[in-house]
Design an enzyme around this catalytic site. Sequence first.
Site, PDB file in Angstrom:
ATOM      1  N   ASP A 119      53.076  37.977  41.807  1.00  0.00           N
ATOM      2  CA  ASP A 119      52.214  37.021  42.492  1.00  0.00           C
ATOM      3  C   ASP A 119      51.688  35.976  41.500  1.00  0.00           C
ATOM      4  O   ASP A 119      51.718  34.774  41.764  1.00  0.00           O
ATOM      5  CB  ASP A 119      51.057  37.801  43.136  1.00  0.00           C
ATOM      6  N   GLU A 161      57.691  39.161  45.829  1.00  0.00           N
ATOM      7  CA  GLU A 161      56.797  39.063  44.668  1.00  0.00           C
ATOM      8  C   GLU A 161      57.114  40.136  43.631  1.00  0.00           C
ATOM      9  O   GLU A 161      57.131  39.869  42.423  1.00  0.00           O
ATOM     10  CB  GLU A 161      55.332  39.170  45.119  1.00  0.00           C
TER      11      GLU A 161
END
Lengths: 233, 233
Positions: B51, B123
């Site tokens: 992320d 992610e």
Amino acid sequence: MKKLFQHVKDKFGVTFQDENVLIEAFTHSSYANDHRDQQIKNLERLEFLGDAVLELTVSDYLYHKYPDHPEGQLTRMRASIVRAESLAKLAKEFDLHTYVRLGKGEEQMNGRTRPSLLCDVFEAFIGAVFVDQGMDVVIDILKAILFPKIDSGAFSHGMDHKTALQELLQRNGVVTIEYSVVDKRGPDHEKEFVVEVRVEGDSFGEGVGRSKKAAEQAAAKVAMKMLEEARES
Amino acid sequence: MKKLFQHVKDKFGVTFQDENVLIEAFTHSSYANDHRDQQIKNLERLEFLGDAVLELTVSDYLYHKYPDHPEGQLTRMRASIVRAESLAKLAKEFDLHTYVRLGKGEEQMNGRTRPSLLCDVFEAFIGAVFVDQGMDVVIDILKAILFPKIDSGAFSHGMDHKTALQELLQRNGVVTIEYSVVDKRGPDHEKEFVVEVRVEGDSFGEGVGRSKKAAEQAAAKVAMKMLEEARES
């Protein structure tokens, strides 16, 4: 601006290739507004970048430093490190605010020492280092000024006491932390709980509270204080 | 797991040094829970890292690609790119979900194609590439699969129409976009505004709405559609 370059060189050992990037990082929007005719760039774009640079460098550090921490714990630690208050402190510690170009009104309103400005400047400075010097130099700086603070638990105060105690104790591996109610006292409408916290079986303190949860937090706080005093002595 | 390595090699040209990192990125928490006795690592820690990697790589790309965009515009663009829906689409496009190790319950609930799972896997995959291969390889992958989409305006739908039109038109420098009310019609309690949008003086369309703001959005939408059709033909 001579002073700014020297300051950054002295404090962080960095000599900027493009001094304009550094100046941009130390130019508040209020200054740019005061000199609108000159089309001066303010720090906001570098702050946008620096914010993401800090997010990643801190995440990466925590990820490798605490290989056994679950994601939730990493997220809480990161939040306590990159939050505005923490970054503002760093900016002040390294005297960054002194070199900010500020608008007249903002200066009069004591904007120079406002936490949000301090935080913005720190992020913009990191953004500027990233743009001009690259990621490795950013990491070198953070190794000098930020990561040791993480290791010493300087950001634990952003967490609740139980979390902070867990962070501190589990830094070098998992340890067992147990909370147990050892006493309930007082009349029903004013009941108090006494909770003891034990670490690997040893008592680290007791806390009192109007609920079990509150008493646990109080006990963790006592244990934290005890540990901090032990470290300082 | 042989298939996963081959898939990642075929689709992204990446051969993992430590295959365990890749497996971790494709292990959902529900699978780890189903096999609790084996202490299997799930993707969450890599997702935490990925992320932050995406946040920075996209920020850096936008920062350099749009040197004249103010911070607010960069922030809006970044938000539309890294949001869950966009990343879920990418995961699906590159067939990542097929290779996820999922718990039985989750599989039965059609968890494999849930947008939140797709996003998490994307992610985590980026996090795994970062850990195993480093930032440069992450950027190479994003240059192939994400940045061209940014350039072609694929994420504009996450913005309001006026912002999207501005992004599209100002991609190659600042242009003047003006909105003006050209007509007000209807009785007082059902008033409608007609707004025309002009780009560098040329009319790009008209929109109707119950408020000036709504009419401007409608006009921008008409202009966007016109531009998209022009590009496709």
